[in-house]
Design a protein around this motif. Sequence first.
Motif, mmCIF file in Angstrom:
data_model
loop_
_atom_site.group_PDB
_atom_site.id
_atom_site.type_symbol
_atom_site.label_atom_id
_atom_site.label_comp_id
_atom_site.label_asym_id
_atom_site.label_seq_id
_atom_site.Cartn_x
_atom_site.Cartn_y
_atom_site.Cartn_z
ATOM 1 N N PRO A 108 0.856 -1.152 0.171
ATOM 2 C CA PRO A 108 0.033 0.043 -0.033
ATOM 3 C C PRO A 108 0.806 1.105 0.019
ATOM 4 O O PRO A 108 2.020 1.273 0.242
ATOM 5 N N PRO A 109 0.231 2.286 -0.304
ATOM 6 C CA PRO A 109 0.903 3.741 -0.447
ATOM 7 C C PRO A 109 1.759 3.823 1.007
ATOM 8 O O PRO A 109 1.236 3.836 2.251
ATOM 9 N N PRO A 110 2.851 4.324 0.909
ATOM 10 C CA PRO A 110 3.862 4.511 2.021
ATOM 11 C C PRO A 110 3.316 5.798 2.659
ATOM 12 O O PRO A 110 3.031 6.741 2.101
ATOM 13 N N VAL A 111 3.224 5.788 4.303
ATOM 14 C CA VAL A 111 2.935 6.978 4.828
ATOM 15 C C VAL A 111 3.921 7.269 5.654
ATOM 16 O O VAL A 111 3.745 8.636 6.195
ATOM 17 N N GLY A 112 4.713 6.669 6.306
ATOM 18 C CA GLY A 112 6.087 6.913 7.086
ATOM 19 C C GLY A 112 6.930 6.016 7.440
ATOM 20 O O GLY A 112 6.671 4.921 7.155
ATOM 21 N N THR A 159 5.908 10.595 6.018
ATOM 22 C CA THR A 159 6.463 10.737 4.639
ATOM 23 C C THR A 159 5.245 11.343 3.597
ATOM 24 O O THR A 159 5.483 11.508 2.380
ATOM 25 N N VAL A 160 4.051 12.009 4.324
ATOM 26 C CA VAL A 160 3.045 12.398 3.469
ATOM 27 C C VAL A 160 2.652 13.665 4.042
ATOM 28 O O VAL A 160 2.672 13.738 5.415
ATOM 29 N N ASP A 161 1.956 14.605 3.405
ATOM 30 C CA ASP A 161 1.422 15.642 3.943
ATOM 31 C C ASP A 161 0.582 15.641 4.883
ATOM 32 O O ASP A 161 0.481 16.272 5.846
#
Length: 401
Positions: free
Chosen positions: A144-148, A207-209
Amino acid sequence: MRFSVERDVLADATGWVARHLPKPTGGAQQVLTGLLLEALLPDHASDHNSDHAAERSRGRGAPALEISAFDGEVAARAPVEAVVTEPGRVVVPGRLLADVVRNLPDAPVVVWATATRVTIECGTASFRIPTLDAEDYPVLPVFPPPVGEVDTLGFAAAVAQVAPAAGRDDSLPVLTAVRLEIARGGLSLVATDRYRLALRTIPWQPTVDDPEAVAHVPARLLADIARLPTSASRIALGMGVDDTGVARFGLSVNGRQTIVRLLEGTFPNYRRLLPEASAFTVTAQTSVLASAVRRVALVATRTAPLRFTFSAGQVLAEAGDGGGAQACELVPVEYTGPELSVLFNPAFLLDGLGAVEGDEVVIGFSAVDPNTTSSSPAVLTGKDDGEDYRYLLMPIRTGAA
């Protein structure tokens, strides 16, 4: 398919992935007990997986071999550095393959496969293993999309503190989960079985806003993953909904990925259960108190659980009834308030004491009236933990077990 690889490298990867294999059940799902081996030529390896492509762009090169397992709920992938001379895809009985590779002599391994068998040669040893039908193997979910990212040791410690409080009743799936709440200010892990609740907040690096998200990850699985040894200092976290509408959570360490299907359901509003302040607090040496609880609990029963009676400078732990075995022990504590009496499930209490960091535990009671302490939650925390870790434990009501 044909490739060569170092024995220790292959043994480590197959052993790690095999931990996620389901137990054999027979029938159509038999293929899921296999490990999927995918070998790619160097020119195509970087296109096979986006994470591996990123590694190649950083100069490390993409692995040519990938070993995977998938039971429909959890997928595991391990990249392996190997020399591929013939690409291919094969499914091999997983636990047998892991056992074979682990016991090979200390020499390079050569593996090649036909439509029905895989051959493994290492030094003077040779194995031929029937394969499973690769056409029946399901498509593995993507990461899944990386978040941190989070510190590996800190995350493992937090999971160990929280997971024991998760439920075991599969009829309430969401209570068997660890709830992960990610926000810019920290990563919170929560679990409850309705009788106790554990909450730990740790720092992390988004790592996302907009990192605000929630995931309910099966506690048993998360605890198993967190216990796996690794030399990596950081874990990459991913979260999102895949193309089929399934919500998934992912952890990636040194390129090894674990992708979990999230549990559905409404998690209790746990924050309203946490008292804002404690009317009475007790401080004790954690190991001393835990040892006393273990001893006294030897005679505790469902109808005669552990009773704590707090008075100035001490707590009396006792269990048993008049018609059977009895035990009691005095433990010195820091306490100057009125006498308090409360019944605890000793196993739940020991879980909380075992999760507290540091030498001293603080037990807080929110009830202002000492006579209502027996029906009000107690909160355990380390003396220096502050709000970072809290373990809420509901006493056993008088006359109930």
